[in-house]
Design an enzyme around this catalytic site. Structure first.
Site, short mmCIF file in Angstrom:
data_model
loop_
_atom_site.label_atom_id
_atom_site.label_comp_id
_atom_site.label_asym_id
_atom_site.label_seq_id
_atom_site.Cartn_x
_atom_site.Cartn_y
_atom_site.Cartn_z
N GLY A 42 7.51 5.47 -1.74
CA GLY A 42 6.96 3.97 -1.64
C GLY A 42 6.16 4.03 -0.66
CB SER A 114 5.51 10.04 -1.28
OG SER A 114 4.61 9.27 -1.42
CD1 TRP A 115 9.23 5.51 2.47
CD2 TRP A 115 7.76 5.37 3.98
NE1 TRP A 115 9.76 4.88 3.44
CE2 TRP A 115 8.86 4.57 4.52
CE3 TRP A 115 6.79 5.64 4.93
CZ2 TRP A 115 9.13 4.05 5.66
CZ3 TRP A 115 7.00 5.02 6.36
CH2 TRP A 115 8.13 4.37 6.70
CG ASP A 270 -0.87 14.75 -2.32
OD1 ASP A 270 -1.70 13.79 -1.93
OD2 ASP A 270 0.13 15.06 -2.19
CG HIS A 298 1.81 11.93 -4.23
ND1 HIS A 298 1.27 12.59 -3.02
CD2 HIS A 298 2.43 11.19 -4.03
CE1 HIS A 298 2.23 11.75 -1.98
NE2 HIS A 298 2.99 10.88 -2.77
#
Length: 320
Positions: A42, A114-115, A270, A298
């Site tokens: 996120g 990711s985050w 990505d 990603h």
């Protein structure tokens, strides 16, 4: 190879972390196994049942949590009256420490996507004694350069979608779309917030370079609003990581990860790779291993999943 079969938690709860926030957590697998914690993306995405399946349930005590404002935690970022000043990287790391203490865990493997990779990297840099290993995918570092690429630079690759994205903004605010969307997402008008959230997630969907090319959760209006609000809140504040210039704090401090084994699994398509971030991180982090998955974005797909499983399987075994 494939993910491990679906499993259900053997325990779960809402942990009071202060400031009126309660964080949802769950534990799965072997109560006496090697502890591992999953950090979702996120920011604001929340965990999914699939995250449990990246670990051998016989070998791991798997801990999942929904970060502040996301998933089953409370209050949700989608609620306009939720105080977002109480949702920062420092708060999330403090929540991890509170949960670790609550569960009686001394050290745990940190798995991030990711985050979640940004949060996991910074957590390991600032709390190295409690992180046994890192397994990260869709790797990012939270730098200003990455944010500029994702919100402006990719406009040259997806010009039509980027034009639609910027069309939601007043003409005088299009040079800084993150700040402009953040302002709209904090509007007292629910219709303004809803339009901004839709435009934000439409742009995110448009930049997916590999199948499936769609994100089902973005069709949930409450999820869209909480997700877009949380992302723009973090991005307008440099992810609450402090001043690190274009390079960013996480990459600057990569040397602090020495002594912590880690595996980085990255799709070759990505777009973060356009900046060489994952390469630079790998070379600045002694003891890290980089796995590049061809023709994946990603989300590194099935081949990436196999690489992640090989990593968690290997780290489940005591070092020799």
């Amino acid at each position: 190879m494939g993910l491990y079969p679906p499993i259900e938690p053997y325990d779960h709860g809402l942990l009071d972390v202060g400031d009126g926030n309660r964080v949802y957590w769950e534990t799965c697998g072997n109560p006496d196994g090697k502890p591992a914690v999953v950090l979702h993306g996120g920011p604001g995405s929340g965990t999914s049942a699939n995250h449990r399946r990246y670990f051998d349930p016989a070998a791991y005590r798997i801990v999942l949590l929904d970060q502040r404002g996301a998933g089953r935690s409370w209050p949700l970022a989608s609620a306009h009256d939720t105080d977002m000043s109480l949702n920062t990287t420092a708060h999330l790391m403090a929540d991890l420490e509170r949960l670790r203490g609550h569960l009686g865990i001394e050290r745990w493997l940190v798995w991030g996507v990711s985050w979640g990779s940004v949060l996991g990297l910074r957590y390991a840099q600032t709390h190295p004694g409690v992180v046994s290993e890192l397994v990260l995918t869709g790797v990012a570092t939270g730098s200003r350069a990455e944010v500029r690429l994702l919100t402006r630079g990719l406009g040259k690759i997806f010009p039509a979608a980027h034009e639609r994205f910027l069309a939601e903004l007043p003409a005088g605010e299009r040079d800084d779309p993150v700040a402009a969307f953040h302002r709209l997402l904090e509007s007292p008008d629910p219709r303004t917030r809803a339009r901004a959230a839709r435009a934000w997630t439409d742009w995110e969907t448009a930049t997916i370079p590999a199948p499936p090319g769609s994100v089902a959760r973005y069709e949930d209006s409450e999820f869209r609003l909480g997700f877009a609000r949380t992302v723009t809140h973090y991005w307008t504040h440099d992810h609450f990581l402090g001043e690190g210039g274009d390079e960013g704090v996480v990459l600057r401090d990569a040397h602090l990860l020495e002594g912590i084994p880690g595996t980085l699994v990255q799709g070759s398509l990505d777009f973060g790779n356009l900046l060489g971030i994952v390469w630079r991180l790998h070379h600045a982090w002694p003891g890290s291993r980089l796995v590049i998955v061809d023709e994946a974005g990603h989300d590194a797909g099935a081949v990436g999943d196999d690489a992640l499983l090989r990593a968690t399987d290997a780290y489940a075994r005591p070092a020799t």
